[in-house]
Design a protein around this motif. Sequence first.
Motif, short mmCIF file in Angstrom:
data_model
loop_
_atom_site.label_atom_id
_atom_site.label_comp_id
_atom_site.label_asym_id
_atom_site.label_seq_id
_atom_site.Cartn_x
_atom_site.Cartn_y
_atom_site.Cartn_z
N GLY A 113 0.78 -1.23 0.00
CA GLY A 113 0.00 0.00 0.00
C GLY A 113 0.81 1.28 0.00
N SER A 114 2.15 1.18 -0.18
CA SER A 114 2.96 2.39 -0.24
C SER A 114 2.58 3.25 -1.43
CB SER A 114 4.45 2.03 -0.34
OG SER A 114 4.86 1.29 0.78
N VAL A 115 2.18 2.58 -2.51
CA VAL A 115 1.64 3.27 -3.68
C VAL A 115 0.32 2.60 -4.07
CG1 VAL A 115 3.92 3.95 -4.56
CG2 VAL A 115 2.86 1.84 -5.36
N VAL A 116 -0.60 3.41 -4.55
CA VAL A 116 -1.90 2.89 -4.96
C VAL A 116 -2.20 3.38 -6.37
CG1 VAL A 116 -4.38 2.85 -4.50
CG2 VAL A 116 -2.76 2.86 -2.59
N PHE A 117 -2.37 2.45 -7.29
CA PHE A 117 -2.72 2.78 -8.67
C PHE A 117 -4.22 2.55 -8.88
CE2 PHE A 117 1.81 2.08 -9.35
CZ PHE A 117 2.12 3.09 -10.24
N THR A 118 -4.85 3.45 -9.60
CA THR A 118 -6.25 3.30 -9.98
C THR A 118 -6.35 3.45 -11.49
OG1 THR A 118 -6.93 4.30 -7.89
CG2 THR A 118 -8.60 4.13 -9.61
N GLY A 119 -6.95 2.50 -12.14
CA GLY A 119 -7.10 2.54 -13.59
C GLY A 119 -7.28 1.13 -14.14
N GLN A 120 -7.46 1.03 -15.44
CA GLN A 120 -7.58 -0.28 -16.07
C GLN A 120 -6.26 -1.05 -15.91
OE1 GLN A 120 -10.33 -1.67 -17.42
NE2 GLN A 120 -11.45 0.15 -16.73
N PRO A 121 -6.34 -2.34 -15.60
CA PRO A 121 -5.10 -3.10 -15.35
C PRO A 121 -4.08 -3.00 -16.48
CG PRO A 121 -7.01 -4.37 -14.67
CD PRO A 121 -7.55 -3.16 -15.34
N ASP A 122 -4.51 -3.09 -17.73
CA ASP A 122 -3.57 -3.01 -18.84
C ASP A 122 -2.90 -1.65 -18.91
OD1 ASP A 122 -4.17 -5.59 -19.52
OD2 ASP A 122 -5.46 -5.08 -21.23
#
Length: 223
Positions: free
Chosen positions: A194-203
């Motif tokens: 959880g140090s970084v959190v990405f949000t978006g389509q997996p590809d």
Amino acid sequence: MYRYEQHCPVARAAEVLTEPWTLLVLRELLRGAERRADIAKGVPRMSASLLTARLRTLVANGLVVEVVHHPRDKRYRLTEAGRGLRPVVDQLGRWGQRWLTPPGLRDLDTDVLLHDICGQMTQDRLPEQPLTVAVAVADALDSGRWWLALSPSGATVHRGAPPRGADVRLACTLSGLAGIWLGRQSWLRAVRDGSVVFTGQPDTVRAVLACVGVSRYATRETA
């Protein structure tokens, strides 16, 4: 320029290279920056007058040449002698990464870090289609919002929110992002803890991660 007045080539090279900011200016030139404004992005705390003075010294010593396309478009390009410093600068960066203590929070600057990340993305790692990445830095001392524009022609960093929305959103801390970039923690582990959190389509997220990688000075990437 300080003169040691010795015959030794180490001393003579130090006269040119060890003045404050000179190696950082060379670092930006080696990354491909040519315009003053582009060089200045990598040294934001350097005054305009001092940047001018250091560029003049590099020109006077044959490391850089001025190329003037028209009065408002002066560029600075490395000569063969200047390009020959690439392994020196790279090795100095790797030495600092290996032997010096990790940077503290006071040494971290979000603009410089994101500029560094964008500047080291190679052409073959950039996405085939333009992507926009919104970046929110939780512990930044200023606004804490930036966005990256990634395209086949290059990567750039901008302040604020992207004007037309983002393909991917990245939430992180400044120290966490710096640790990943310097190879002290992998992207995979940072995502897991959880140090970084990405949000978006997996590809799309995978395409962004493929672009970023780690610094060329990183000694190793932790699994």
